[in-house]
Motif scaffolding. Structure first.
Motif: not given
Length: 244
Positions: A132-145, A169-180
């Motif tokens: 778990s030390w090598s992960f960060d806890r984040k809010g993750v919102i994915i929008l289909d594009n 931005p990704e090829e087919d989607c957008f990833t939005i990160y937030t504080e948890p």
């Protein structure tokens, strides 16, 4: 999971059978009950954990009636559901880091089942904190594009205006990160602007990724993820496998 591999998983889930959808609703209902009980409120405006779970529920098209009914059930004096949050850490094939989040009413049932799957398809269960030390806890919102209907600059500005911490931005989607604690609030604000999510939840995001090149390792990693996700007690499975 990187945005690309995360989107790969979402696309796969979109075509899941009704039984899979029903299982997802059942798992989210458990999360709603825990969020209401731990947060002490059935109002998402006063319970950030509940707001985040509701955003997750909406992303998988869980009906509003189901959400409301589950909240009312959790608030009911006669409700005896008592789930404990447990996190397991271990290793998949070739040292892939794996985090398993579970909600269970019986640790003596859940722990052996998770251990068995990690032993069968991976390198086994590890001690608390081993990955778990090598992960960060984040809010993750994915929008289909996939259709390219969303403008990158517009989405980025809207996301930041709604309180997002980062945008990818990704090829087919957008990833939005937030504080948890902000995930539900940001998702609700974006929903108010007309956006529809493919996914919205708090996740463990890896800081680095591991590639698997051996066909056997790839097959076992896929089996491990599927088997863990099929377990009734397992809510979320996170890993740092860089999927193609």
């Amino acid at each position: 999971m990187s945005g690309h591999s995360k989107w790969h998983n979402i696309q796969k889930t979109k075509g899941a059978a009704d039984a899979k959808r029903s299982a997802a609703f059942t798992k989210i209902a458990k999360e709603i009950i825990v969020a209401v009980k731990t947060g002490g409120s059935g109002d998402p405006n006063n319970n950030s954990r509940l707001a985040t779970v509701i955003a997750k529920a909406k992303a998988v098209n869980m009906p509003n009636d189901n959400i409301k009914r589950t909240i009312d059930k959790a608030l009911g004096a006669g409700n005896t559901d008592n789930y404990e949050s447990v996190v397991y850490e271990g290793y998949g094939p070739n040292g892939v880091a794996v985090i398993v989040e579970a909600l269970t009413d019986n640790r003596q049932r859940t722990a052996p089942e998770v251990r068995h799957l990690l032993d069968k398809f991976g390198k086994g269960l590890g001690a608390t904190g081993c990955v778990s030390w090598s992960f960060d806890r984040k809010g993750v919102i994915i929008l289909d594009n996939e259709d390219g209907d969303l403008d990158e600059d517009t989405v980025m500005m809207d996301a930041l205006d709604c309180g997002a911490a980062d945008f990818e931005p990704e090829e087919d989607c957008f990833t939005i990160y937030t504080e948890p604690d902000d995930c539900g609030k940001v998702a609700s604000a974006l929903e108010g602007k007309g956006y529809v999510f493919a996914s919205a939840q708090v996740e463990m995001v890896p800081q680095n990724y591991v590639k698997l090149t051996d066909a056997g390792d790839i097959k076992n990693m896929e089996k491990l993820i599927d088997a863990l996700e099929d377990n009734d007690d397992v809510q979320n499975v996170y890993h740092n496998w860089e999927q193609e």
